[in-house]
Motif scaffolding. Structure first.
Motif, short mmCIF file in Angstrom:
data_model
loop_
_atom_site.label_atom_id
_atom_site.label_comp_id
_atom_site.label_asym_id
_atom_site.label_seq_id
_atom_site.Cartn_x
_atom_site.Cartn_y
_atom_site.Cartn_z
N ASP A 118 6.17 1.95 3.94
CA ASP A 118 6.66 1.33 2.69
C ASP A 118 5.98 -0.04 2.53
OD1 ASP A 118 7.99 0.72 0.42
OD2 ASP A 118 9.92 0.29 1.37
N SER A 119 4.76 -0.04 2.03
CA SER A 119 4.00 -1.28 1.89
C SER A 119 4.12 -1.89 0.49
CB SER A 119 2.51 -1.01 2.19
OG SER A 119 2.00 -0.03 1.28
N GLY A 120 4.80 -1.21 -0.42
CA GLY A 120 4.91 -1.72 -1.79
C GLY A 120 5.52 -3.11 -1.88
N LEU A 179 3.09 -5.69 -0.50
CA LEU A 179 1.97 -5.94 -1.40
C LEU A 179 2.41 -6.77 -2.59
CD1 LEU A 179 0.17 -2.46 -1.38
CD2 LEU A 179 -0.62 -4.59 -0.32
N GLN A 180 3.59 -6.47 -3.12
CA GLN A 180 4.10 -7.26 -4.24
C GLN A 180 4.34 -8.70 -3.82
OE1 GLN A 180 7.68 -5.70 -5.93
NE2 GLN A 180 7.76 -7.20 -7.58
#
Length: 698
Positions: free
Chosen positions: A423-425, A428-429
């Motif tokens: 879960d890199s979202g 990154l955000q």
């Protein structure tokens, strides 16, 4: 002196002033440049009306140029005359300051036998000639005297000469128009530096000029420096020297101006006296300007130091930013290693499960295959009795083995896919949103002393952020001590920059300080302010806490009651420290109403006589009557309360052992009216701090 150079340059030609004249607007211009920018206007129009007409025709469209003669009227070999020639056919140029200048047409060299033209042969400046100041753009029409009507600025000319001498540069020819060449000689009589071509053309060694003495430029510079100061002559009367100063016109005048001219009725003073006076005024004005210049220099030093600090802080901040980003990268690498470790564990677990299942199935398949081969061999036997002896057991074994294969044995116990999704979202955000926020806490606020004050037992404080502070402030914290040198405590937290603190002790010195805070933290404290509360208590009866039956008058200093029952009213100031004294006078006293005087706590009962509960301490009646004065002395240093009637003490001590916060109080009914008196000094008979050990408690 390099900063002064711009003051010494003509706004038209951009070179050092040569024969500067003073325009009525107090600006200076070279005499030759003034001739070059002269404009001739139509007879029926002035420069102002021409511009006001909106015809779109520039003043320079009427330009007629005069030329500078090769010889002066004083036989100096150079000069000017008032003649005009036709409008130029060459395009206009611009001077260094943007003023449009039309280059003069080079005149034809006059015949050699006309070296000294007679003054009567010099053309005059035409009527309605106009000149516009190249700096302030003020226009004016010249009179019949032309440019001779403007005074020469000999002071500026001398300053230019000294400045050029101080620069020790090669002396330039004063007659070259565009690019002055290096001077080769100087004429002592003409006081002009010549290059070789200009000397041959303008100062030939024959005729009257043959008697002039030519010297090298360096010697001429020395002779200029040692020559006596030139005496200025009047522009109205050229043969008269300027000897007086007209105060009204603010200009030097001659004796003949006073006899015949417009200055005859004006106030005049001696030229030398006004010279000294104006020199003093200029020196005084320069003192103030020098102070401003010194401040400007200090300010420049401050700015240069700021540049250095900005550079140092920039390097430090950049290093801090790199360190923070490296820390984030290190944290990401550590997390990466942890996640890889989890993936490896999951990988090993899957392999172990599948390999165990392979091993189990291999063993079971080998057993099943062996049983099948054995059964096939048994079937081949031709002995019925022997076959029947073992057939039942074999049939049961075959069914059992078959059933064992049917219990999910042939289903993989592990999926080959990895059920892990990174879960890199959000990260990154967050990285995309990574930006600078307020990295510093607010600066220390500044207490505004002119707005801070005390009144009675209240203190008002005001503060603000430093003028150059750009750090965001979310709120402030105001702290006061206990008025007795104790620790500070918070009395206000909020966004306002002014606060009034009520209920302080009388005759006490409070220390106050304030600090600001934001999301980054709490800033430094301001400077500590010491505030003194009133030495003597001024207060009134308090309508907010009184019983509804109490009637107030005389600005809440007089009270009565509309009920036959006793009702309690208190003062609006509380006491917990110090020595306090107040009095009440009996304005009306009917039918022995039995009022009670004393002190009470804030939660005293308001509908019973004062002193009937454990929240009040009071004296009742005691032989008072109309007009009597009841005094109450409360001393917290000895923790006692003393009553007085008509300035006579009623017993040694009424109450002792008093601690806490108390309000002046009284209970009364409709038969009594009382007036309060505050701000009174301590009675002379009483010395604070000397308690009577034998004092009794009533």
């Amino acid at each position: 002196m390099d900063e002064m150079e711009e003051e010494l340059k003509c706004p038209v030609c951009g070179s050092f002033f040569r024969e500067p004249i003073i325009l009525p607007c107090s600006h200076n211009i070279c005499q030759a440049c003034a001739r070059n920018i002269l404009v001739q206007t139509p007879d029926a129009e002035s420069p102002q009306s021409s511009r006001a007409s909106g015809s779109g025709v520039s003043d320079y469209d009427y330009l007629d140029l005069d030329k500078m003669s090769l010889y002066s009227e004083a036989d100096s070999g150079y000069g000017s005359y008032g003649g005009f020639v036709s409008a130029p056919t060459t395009p206009c140029q611009k001077s260094p300051n943007g003023v449009r200048v039309f280059p003069p047409t080079v005149p034809q060299p006059p015949p050699q036998h006309h070296l000294l033209p007679q003054p009567s042969s010099l053309p005059q400046i035409p009527r309605n000639s106009c000149i516009t100041c190249p700096q302030c753009h003020r226009s004016l029409i010249l009179d019949e005297r032309g440019l001779r009507g403007f005074p020469k600025n000999r002071v500026l000319e001398g300053v230019v000469d000294r400045y050029q001498q101080s620069k020790a540069a090669a002396l330039k020819c004063q007659l070259c128009e565009k690019s002055p060449k290096e001077a080769s000689v100087m004429c002592e009589q003409c006081d002009v530096f010549y290059c070789d071509p200009c000397r041959l053309r303008c100062h030939p060694p024959r005729g009257p000029l043959a008697k002039h003495r030519l010297v090298p430029p360096a010697q001429g510079r020395i002779s200029r420096r040692t020559s006596p100061r030139k005496i200025s002559t009047c522009t109205e009367h050229e043969l008269e020297n300027l000897s007086m100063y007209c105060v009204q016109c603010k200009t030097p005048v001659c004796y003949q101006c006073l006899e015949e001219g417009k200055h005859g009725t004006h106030e005049v003073k001696a030229l030398g006296a006004m010279w000294k006076l104006h020199k003093g005024q200029l020196s005084q004005a320069l003192t103030g300007l020098s102070d401003r210049a010194s401040e400007a220099k200090e300010f420049l030093v401050q700015l240069r130091n700021m540049v250095q600090h900005i550079q140092e802080n920039g390097v430090e901040f950049e290093a801090c930013l790199v360190a923070q980003c490296d820390a984030l990268i290190d944290a990401l690498n550590r997390r990466k290693a942890q996640l890889l470790s989890r993936v490896n564990k999951e990988h090993e677990h899957k392999l172990k499960v599948v390999r165990d299942q392979i091993s189990h199935c291999t063993v079971k398949l080998r057993q099943t295959t062996g049983l099948m081969e054995y059964c096939l061999e048994v079937i081949k036997e031709n002995d019925p009795s022997g076959f029947l002896q073992i057939s039942d057991a074999l049939i049961r074994r075959v069914h059992m083995t078959e059933s064992q294969w049917g219990k999910g044995t042939l289903t993989p116990r592990m999926n080959s896919d990895f059920d892990l999704t990174l879960d890199s979202g959000p990260l990154l955000q967050t990285i995309h949103q990574l930006d600078f926020v307020q990295l510093k806490v607010p600066a220390a606020p500044m207490l505004q002393l002119e707005e801070c004050c005390t009144q009675n037992n209240s203190a008002t404080l005001s503060w603000k952020q430093p003028p150059l502070s750009t750090i965001t402030v979310e709120g402030y914290i105001l702290e006061l001590d206990d008025g007795n040198g104790g620790p500070f405590r918070e009395v206000y937290v909020g966004t306002e920059t002014i606060c009034t603190v009520d209920g302080l002790h009388f005759n006490s010195k409070y220390k106050a300080r304030v600090k600001a805070f934001n999301a980054s933290g709490v800033g430094q404290y301001s400077k500590t302010l010491i505030m003194q509360t009133s030495e003597i208590a001024w207060f009134t009866f308090d309508p907010a806490s009184a019983h509804p039956d109490i009637i107030f008058s005389n600005d809440n200093l007089t009270v009565s009651c509309n009920s036959y029952d006793d009702r309690v009213v208190m003062g609006n100031s509380a006491f917990s420290r110090g020595v306090h004294y107040w009095e009440m006078t009996i304005d009306r006293y009917d039918n022995h109403p039995d009022p009670a005087f004393g002190i009470a706590r804030g939660d005293v009962l308001k509908d019973v006589m004062l002193g009937k509960d454990d929240k009040a301490w009071a004296m009742t009646d005691g032989g008072i009557s109309k007009g009597a004065t009841i005094g109450m002395l409360l001393d917290f240093s000895r923790r006692i309360l003393i009553f007085l009637i008509n300035d006579e003490q009623q017993g040694p001590v009424a109450f002792e052992g008093l601690e806490g916060v108390y309000y002046p109080a009284i209970s009364l009914n409709r038969n009594v009216q009382v007036t309060l008196h505050t701000g009174l000094p301590i009675p002379d008979f009483y010395t604070p701090g000397e308690a009577d050990p034998n004092g009794s408690v009533c």
